[in-house]
Design a protein around this motif. Structure first.
Motif, mmCIF file in Angstrom:
data_model
loop_
_atom_site.group_PDB
_atom_site.id
_atom_site.type_symbol
_atom_site.label_atom_id
_atom_site.label_comp_id
_atom_site.label_asym_id
_atom_site.label_seq_id
_atom_site.Cartn_x
_atom_site.Cartn_y
_atom_site.Cartn_z
ATOM 1 N N ALA A 127 0.830 -1.209 0.000
ATOM 2 C CA ALA A 127 0.000 0.000 0.000
ATOM 3 C C ALA A 127 0.860 1.252 0.000
ATOM 4 O O ALA A 127 0.567 2.231 -0.702
ATOM 5 C CB ALA A 127 -0.937 -0.016 1.211
ATOM 6 N N ALA A 128 1.954 1.228 0.782
ATOM 7 C CA ALA A 128 2.846 2.387 0.835
ATOM 8 C C ALA A 128 3.506 2.632 -0.516
ATOM 9 O O ALA A 128 3.633 3.785 -0.964
ATOM 10 C CB ALA A 128 3.912 2.165 1.910
ATOM 11 N N LEU A 129 3.910 1.571 -1.186
ATOM 12 C CA LEU A 129 4.543 1.710 -2.499
ATOM 13 C C LEU A 129 3.562 2.281 -3.521
ATOM 14 O O LEU A 129 3.900 3.190 -4.295
ATOM 15 C CB LEU A 129 5.056 0.351 -2.973
ATOM 16 C CG LEU A 129 5.673 0.322 -4.380
ATOM 17 C CD1 LEU A 129 6.880 1.248 -4.463
ATOM 18 C CD2 LEU A 129 6.059 -1.099 -4.760
ATOM 19 N N ILE A 130 2.336 1.758 -3.535
ATOM 20 C CA ILE A 130 1.338 2.233 -4.499
ATOM 21 C C ILE A 130 0.954 3.674 -4.197
ATOM 22 O O ILE A 130 0.732 4.479 -5.111
ATOM 23 C CB ILE A 130 0.108 1.304 -4.499
ATOM 24 C CG1 ILE A 130 0.515 -0.085 -4.999
ATOM 25 C CG2 ILE A 130 -1.007 1.874 -5.372
ATOM 26 C CD1 ILE A 130 -0.573 -1.131 -4.896
ATOM 27 N N ASP A 131 0.886 4.027 -2.909
ATOM 28 C CA ASP A 131 0.613 5.420 -2.547
ATOM 29 C C ASP A 131 1.702 6.343 -3.093
ATOM 30 O O ASP A 131 1.420 7.441 -3.600
ATOM 31 C CB ASP A 131 0.518 5.567 -1.031
ATOM 32 C CG ASP A 131 -0.900 5.351 -0.512
ATOM 33 O OD1 ASP A 131 -1.847 5.736 -1.230
ATOM 34 O OD2 ASP A 131 -1.054 4.804 0.596
ATOM 35 N N LYS A 132 2.952 5.911 -2.975
ATOM 36 C CA LYS A 132 4.058 6.707 -3.503
ATOM 37 C C LYS A 132 3.982 6.811 -5.027
ATOM 38 O O LYS A 132 4.258 7.851 -5.612
ATOM 39 C CB LYS A 132 5.401 6.107 -3.074
ATOM 40 C CG LYS A 132 5.813 6.468 -1.644
ATOM 41 C CD LYS A 132 7.230 6.025 -1.362
ATOM 42 C CE LYS A 132 7.698 6.551 -0.004
ATOM 43 N NZ LYS A 132 7.806 8.026 -0.008
ATOM 44 N N MET A 133 3.606 5.716 -5.666
ATOM 45 C CA MET A 133 3.463 5.731 -7.115
ATOM 46 C C MET A 133 2.370 6.712 -7.537
ATOM 47 O O MET A 133 2.544 7.490 -8.483
ATOM 48 C CB MET A 133 3.122 4.332 -7.620
ATOM 49 C CG MET A 133 3.046 4.218 -9.142
ATOM 50 S SD MET A 133 2.558 2.565 -9.696
ATOM 51 C CE MET A 133 0.807 2.630 -9.325
ATOM 52 N N ASN A 134 1.251 6.692 -6.826
ATOM 53 C CA ASN A 134 0.150 7.601 -7.146
ATOM 54 C C ASN A 134 0.531 9.063 -6.924
ATOM 55 O O ASN A 134 -0.020 9.960 -7.566
ATOM 56 C CB ASN A 134 -1.081 7.264 -6.304
ATOM 57 C CG ASN A 134 -1.703 5.940 -6.722
ATOM 58 O OD1 ASN A 134 -1.442 5.437 -7.808
ATOM 59 N ND2 ASN A 134 -2.529 5.372 -5.852
ATOM 60 N N GLY A 135 1.459 9.297 -5.997
ATOM 61 C CA GLY A 135 1.890 10.655 -5.717
ATOM 62 C C GLY A 135 3.049 11.126 -6.584
ATOM 63 O O GLY A 135 3.457 12.284 -6.507
ATOM 64 N N ASP A 136 3.564 10.235 -7.424
ATOM 65 C CA ASP A 136 4.686 10.595 -8.295
ATOM 66 C C ASP A 136 4.219 11.615 -9.336
ATOM 67 O O ASP A 136 3.176 11.427 -9.975
ATOM 68 C CB ASP A 136 5.215 9.338 -8.990
ATOM 69 C CG ASP A 136 6.454 9.627 -9.809
ATOM 70 O OD1 ASP A 136 7.558 9.477 -9.275
ATOM 71 O OD2 ASP A 136 6.307 10.026 -10.989
ATOM 72 N N PRO A 137 4.961 12.707 -9.552
ATOM 73 C CA PRO A 137 4.522 13.745 -10.494
ATOM 74 C C PRO A 137 4.413 13.264 -11.935
ATOM 75 O O PRO A 137 3.534 13.728 -12.671
ATOM 76 C CB PRO A 137 5.589 14.835 -10.341
ATOM 77 C CG PRO A 137 6.767 14.163 -9.720
ATOM 78 C CD PRO A 137 6.214 13.091 -8.864
#
Length: 230
Positions: free
Chosen positions: A119-129
């Motif tokens: 979940a943390a990885l996907i959250d970071k991916m979703n927040g990637d510009p």
């Protein structure tokens, strides 16, 4: 086979198969839910999630599909066809790179023992510009592009007005459906399928000689004058 015939058949297949894949009603999770909840939904419906991932393969045909629809509209509305087809193709391509990738990430993340880490990885991916930019290009490109393409089909008189209207109705229903109800979104995808099949039929009925005629000002000069032998 004449390459023009092969081109028209390829366009018709892209329109039908691509829009049919879009219209397949697969609902796995709420896209607005927290990532942890989405992972749980994917884990609970793993077979359906795998099917959804497989459907991404024919959906990619929407890229050539909109280009061929623009090709049909090109003779009568070259500028609208260029803008609508270009934006639509760019939008769909960006969607596969972002939304499609995110979908696969959710599926693979749901199979991991470390759900919190996934979940943390996907959250970071979703927040990637870069990811966010791709999503933005998808939303704006395929929404505005499909509307312009529909207007181009209407202005060109390449298809019946109701067919062009379905291309315009799809992105409107898609956006409204995401805001109000997924049922509206599904209806809009069916409308796109009907419109795409009609465009495909028109492309298949177009003679090779007309398929090759120039756009814009060259149309009148290229068409034979009634009563004059070719």
């Amino acid at each position: 086979m004449d390459i023009r015939t092969a081109s028209r058949v390829a366009g018709a297949v892209s329109l039908i198969v691509g829009s049919l894949a879009i219209a397949i009603p697969i609902e796995i999770t709420d896209d607005d839910a927290p990532i942890a909840a989405q992972l749980q939904d994917y884990a609970s419906h793993s077979a359906l999630a795998m099917l959804s991932n497989i459907v991404l393969l024919p959906v990619i045909l929407m890229v050539p599909a909109v280009i061929y629809a623009a090709r049909l509209a090109r003779r009568g509305a070259p500028r609208l066809a260029f803008v609508g087809g270009g934006l639509s193709a760019l939008g769909w391509l960006a969607g596969f790179m972002s939304v499609g990738t995110g979908q696969i990430a959710l599926y693979q993340g749901s199979t991991l023992a470390d759900q919190a880490g996934a979940a943390a990885l996907i959250d970071k991916m979703n927040g990637d510009p870069v990811y966010g930019t791709l999503v933005g290009i998808f939303v704006l490109g395929h929404a505005i592009g499909m509307i312009v393409l529909g207007v181009g089909l209407w202005r060109s008189r390449a298809v019946a007005p109701w067919v062009a209207a379905l291309f315009i109705a799809y992105p409107v229903g898609h956006v409204v459906g995401h805001a109000i109800s997924p049922v509206i979104d599904k209806i809009s995808s069916v409308l796109l399928l009907v419109g795409a099949v009609a465009v495909a039929a028109k492309i298949l009925r177009t003679p090779n000689e007309q398929w090759d005629l120039p756009a814009g000002k060259g149309v009148a000069a290229a068409e034979p004058v009634a009563g004059v032998a070719a």
